[in-house]
Write a protein that holds these residues in place. Structure first.
Motif, PDB file in Angstrom:
ATOM      1  N   UNK A 196       0.807  -1.218   0.000  1.00  0.00           N
ATOM      2  CA  UNK A 196       0.000   0.000   0.000  1.00  0.00           C
ATOM      3  C   UNK A 196       0.843   1.273   0.000  1.00  0.00           C
ATOM      4  N   UNK A 197       2.030   1.235   0.589  1.00  0.00           N
ATOM      5  CA  UNK A 197       2.873   2.436   0.557  1.00  0.00           C
ATOM      6  C   UNK A 197       3.349   2.774  -0.850  1.00  0.00           C
ATOM      7  N   UNK A 198       3.226   1.820  -1.777  1.00  0.00           N
ATOM      8  CA  UNK A 198       3.568   2.107  -3.172  1.00  0.00           C
ATOM      9  C   UNK A 198       2.613   3.109  -3.801  1.00  0.00           C
ATOM     10  N   UNK A 199       1.470   3.360  -3.149  1.00  0.00           N
ATOM     11  CA  UNK A 199       0.544   4.374  -3.650  1.00  0.00           C
ATOM     12  C   UNK A 199       1.240   5.721  -3.825  1.00  0.00           C
ATOM     13  N   UNK A 200       2.237   5.992  -2.980  1.00  0.00           N
ATOM     14  CA  UNK A 200       2.913   7.284  -3.016  1.00  0.00           C
ATOM     15  C   UNK A 200       3.997   7.362  -4.090  1.00  0.00           C
ATOM     16  N   UNK A 201       4.236   6.256  -4.779  1.00  0.00           N
ATOM     17  CA  UNK A 201       5.235   6.252  -5.853  1.00  0.00           C
ATOM     18  C   UNK A 201       4.603   6.287  -7.241  1.00  0.00           C
ATOM     19  N   UNK A 202       3.273   6.210  -7.305  1.00  0.00           N
ATOM     20  CA  UNK A 202       2.594   6.138  -8.596  1.00  0.00           C
ATOM     21  C   UNK A 202       2.459   7.540  -9.195  1.00  0.00           C
ATOM     22  N   UNK A 203       2.945   7.716 -10.407  1.00  0.00           N
ATOM     23  CA  UNK A 203       2.816   8.962 -11.164  1.00  0.00           C
ATOM     24  C   UNK A 203       1.810   8.718 -12.298  1.00  0.00           C
ATOM     25  N   UNK A 204       0.753   9.502 -12.313  1.00  0.00           N
ATOM     26  CA  UNK A 204      -0.314   9.301 -13.293  1.00  0.00           C
ATOM     27  C   UNK A 204      -0.307  10.429 -14.323  1.00  0.00           C
ATOM     28  N   UNK A 205       0.008  10.146 -15.595  1.00  0.00           N
ATOM     29  CA  UNK A 205      -0.129  11.159 -16.642  1.00  0.00           C
ATOM     30  C   UNK A 205      -1.591  11.266 -17.087  1.00  0.00           C
ATOM     31  N   UNK A 206      -2.017  12.468 -17.416  1.00  0.00           N
ATOM     32  CA  UNK A 206      -3.411  12.670 -17.848  1.00  0.00           C
ATOM     33  C   UNK A 206      -3.502  13.912 -18.717  1.00  0.00           C
ATOM     34  N   UNK A 207      -4.666  14.090 -19.329  1.00  0.00           N
ATOM     35  CA  UNK A 207      -5.020  15.297 -20.095  1.00  0.00           C
ATOM     36  C   UNK A 207      -3.957  15.688 -21.120  1.00  0.00           C
ATOM     37  N   UNK A 208      -3.542  14.771 -22.017  1.00  0.00           N
ATOM     38  CA  UNK A 208      -2.552  15.141 -23.038  1.00  0.00           C
ATOM     39  C   UNK A 208      -3.129  16.142 -24.027  1.00  0.00           C
TER      40      UNK A 208
END
Length: 656
Positions: free
Chosen positions: A8-20
């Protein structure tokens, strides 16, 4: 590289790209990157730029709350929203050839997404405006009774609407002042410029009829010079404007020719009005508002002969292209991936997509092939071994075929504990593509659990008939789809029948409560932001149409049916240990709904726990609020599941 399961601490490592967003010359893509900041407990969003030839992505803004980048028509400036100074979001313009960003607006309640006029001389946006004449009037109103004359007076995330309305503004770029083009009691949303820069199409929701969910939406065209507003679609339809044809004669829309529940489809209508809309693909089964996300674009091609759009079909989103005159569409992007959003250049398409084993990244597809433009997950989560889902089709007890998937590590042997997760909506769907939401499923699967997700009747993306199959008979109509799939997984030897756990959020939480009134086979249950009583739910911001969906008619005619379909009416049958996660500022599924269920369970001696999350609204536990809340909720869900299945496991070991 050694691998490990997701934690669950991996939640803080996720980078989400959006809105290109594609630059006008097609050489670069601007996009947003969001990442959870554990130290400051908020989601940090910044704007990045990457060249389409596959260069290294470059961060343009420092955040922590920047979004909605939009290139000027000449490609020299980037318009974006920022609330990084701590106040409400305002529009800023960043010169791309060097120099500091300039703030363009200073509105008391902030601005929404800005849109450049095609000639590059103006910017349009919508903003929430307080109809009180002065600040003193607004302050005084907070101390006075609120007088309500119509349905739809409150919205989850906003609160009481009072005198707040969304109005349309324009700003002349070359030193002009902002002008408010619309006023009155209606909201005006989603501005779309006409090709000649003389008109703007807006969508106008009417909350007074049904409430805020699936209410009528009228499209109107606003004259930029005079502010005169011309309705284009009927008042009882439900449409959102998406694009103008290059010749300015036709509007592209998504929605339905009747308000209420229906799979949204693409339509066209003459921009001057006076004619009925025409459905673009009447015989095609998909949903053209993927994941109910209005930001997924649909656009005319440069010559106006075709339309590119996203389609949500069988729980995946793909990009299609279809002739405006009719005919079968062709798939441009999709396959086994799920496309989350896209930006259309003349030929190239920039898009964000993920698949069963990979969280979404940014890609470009053009005449030279397809290239991956970002590798955030590889850089930050490269050692995590995500569990890929097994896509399944189950047969319900009445013979209905129902899609779903199973998460289970390949090296797990024999029956394991099983989490049965029920999605929200119910007019939604699980996606087999890896998502940053619901990652407790990955954490449990990494510990040797099996996870079952079923798109039961009522789910979107499987055609209008399937989505409407629960109408008038909530819970009774779809319970067999879920329980039947559980029977299959147990019969196949994948799940231990003594270690079954049930969970869900929103409608999924409500269905979790319902199923515990129908069976005692689950060792534990966890419901997030649930509904326990459908009668009192009629007073929420969801509106009065919900009684039609649940029980088949207006409240005055179906009170008994609404009561019968309320979990609380059958709570006396529940023996399952139950945990409720509820948000204190939720107007969609209010705190009282969870409190009622909790107190009823405790009054009859059932073990129950209520967790209250302060100051957050409906979607906060699924990533819409402070990152610590979903992290906390997911941990509590797992702990409750592990605690109650451990006791069952000890009992099974003793018997053996």
């Amino acid at each position: 590289m050694p691998t490990r399961p997701f934690q669950l601490d991996d939640l803080y490592a996720i980078h989400i790209p959006s809105d290109p967003q594609m630059s006008p010359d097609g050489r670069s893509v601007a996009f947003v990157v969001s990442v959870a900041d554990a130290e400051k407990d908020h989601t940090r969003s910044t704007i990045w730029l990457v060249t389409t030839d596959g260069g290294e992505p470059k961060q343009l803004t420092s955040g922590p709350a920047d979004s909605a980048p939009r290139f000027s028509p000449d490609g020299r400036h980037l318009l974006y929203l920022s609330s990084s100074d701590g106040g409400p979001a305002q529009l800023w313009s960043l010169p791309l050839d060097g120099g500091e960003a300039t703030r363009l607006t200073d509105l008391p309640l902030g601005a929404d997404l800005g849109v450049w006029s095609p000639d590059g001389t103006m910017i349009a946006w919508t903003a929430t405006v307080d109809g009180a004449e002065t600040v003193e009037d607004s302050v005084a109103a907070r101390r006075c009774p609120v007088v309500v004359d119509d349905i739809g007076y409150k919205i989850d995330g906003l609160g009481l609407r009072k005198e707040l309305r969304q109005q349309l503004f324009v700003l002349t770029v070359d030193g002009g002042q902002a002008r408010q083009l619309t006023d009155g009691d209606h909201d005006h949303t989603m501005p779309v410029w006409a090709p000649d820069s003389r008109g703007i199409a807006v969508s106008m929701p009417d909350y007074s009829v049904y409430g805020t969910v699936l209410c009528p939406q009228t499209i109107a065209v606003v004259d930029v010079e005079t502010g005169r507003l011309t309705p284009v679609t009927a008042a009882d339809a439900m449409f959102w404007a998406l694009d103008w044809s290059p010749d300015g004669e036709t509007l592209l829309m998504v929605g339905s020719d009747r308000a209420g529940l229906a799979e949204p489809r693409l339509w066209t209508v003459p921009a001057e009005g006076g004619q009925a809309p025409r459905q673009l693909l009447p015989d095609h089964p998909g949903n053209h508002m993927p994941n109910w996300d209005l930001t997924f674009p649909a656009r005319f091609t440069a010559d106006g002969t075709r339309v590119r759009f996203g389609e949500w079909y069988l729980a995946r989103t793909r990009v299609l292209e279809a002739p405006v005159t009719g005919g079968a569409p062709k798939e441009l992007l999709g396959g086994t991936r799920t496309v989350r959003t896209a930006a259309y250049g003349t030929e190239a398409i920039a898009f964000v997509a993920g698949d069963e084993g990979h969280i979404a990244e940014l890609y470009i597809s053009d005449g030279q092939g397809e290239r991956q433009l970002t590798r955030f997950q590889e850089s930050n989560l490269g050692e995590v071994d995500f569990v890929a889902p097994q896509v399944r089709v189950f047969e319900a007890p009445d013979g209905q075929r129902v899609h779903g998937y199973i998460l289970r590590k390949d090296d797990v042997e024999g029956p394991s504990p099983l989490l049965v997760d029920v999605h929200g909506g119910p007019y939604n769907a699980w996606t087999p593509a890896l998502s940053e939401h619901f990652l407790y499923q990955q954490a449990l699967a990494g510990q040797g659990w099996t996870v079952l997700c079923v798109d039961s009747r009522g789910s979107a993306s499987y055609g209008d008939a399937f989505m409407q199959a629960t109408n008038g008979d909530w819970h009774y109509a779809d319970e067999g789809d879920i329980l039947g799939a559980v029977d299959v997984v147990v019969a196949e030897g994948l799940a231990d029948p003594a270690r079954l756990v049930l969970s869900g959020f929103s409608y999924g939480g409500t269905m979790t409560a319902w199923l515990t009134t129908r069976t005692d086979r689950f060792a534990a249950a966890i419901a997030g932001v649930m509904i326990s009583d459908h009668v009192s739910w009629q007073g929420t911001d969801a509106g009065v149409l919900t009684s039609e969906w649940i029980a088949g008619g207006p409240l005055r005619e179906v009170y008994d049916r609404l009561t019968d379909r309320s979990p609380i009416a059958h709570v006396g049958k529940v023996t399952t240990p139950f945990m409720i996660l509820q948000n204190e500022e939720d107007l969609r599924c209010p705190m009282l709904q969870g409190e009622l269920w909790f107190q009823a369970l405790r009054a009859q001696g059932v073990r129950a726990r209520l967790v209250r999350y302060p100051e957050v609204t409906h979607f906060a536990l699924l990533g819409g609020g402070a990152p610590s809340y979903p992290r906390d909720a997911y941990q509590r869900l797992m702990d409750w599941a592990l605690e109650h299945t451990a006791a069952a496991s000890d009992s099974s070991d003793t018997e053996r």
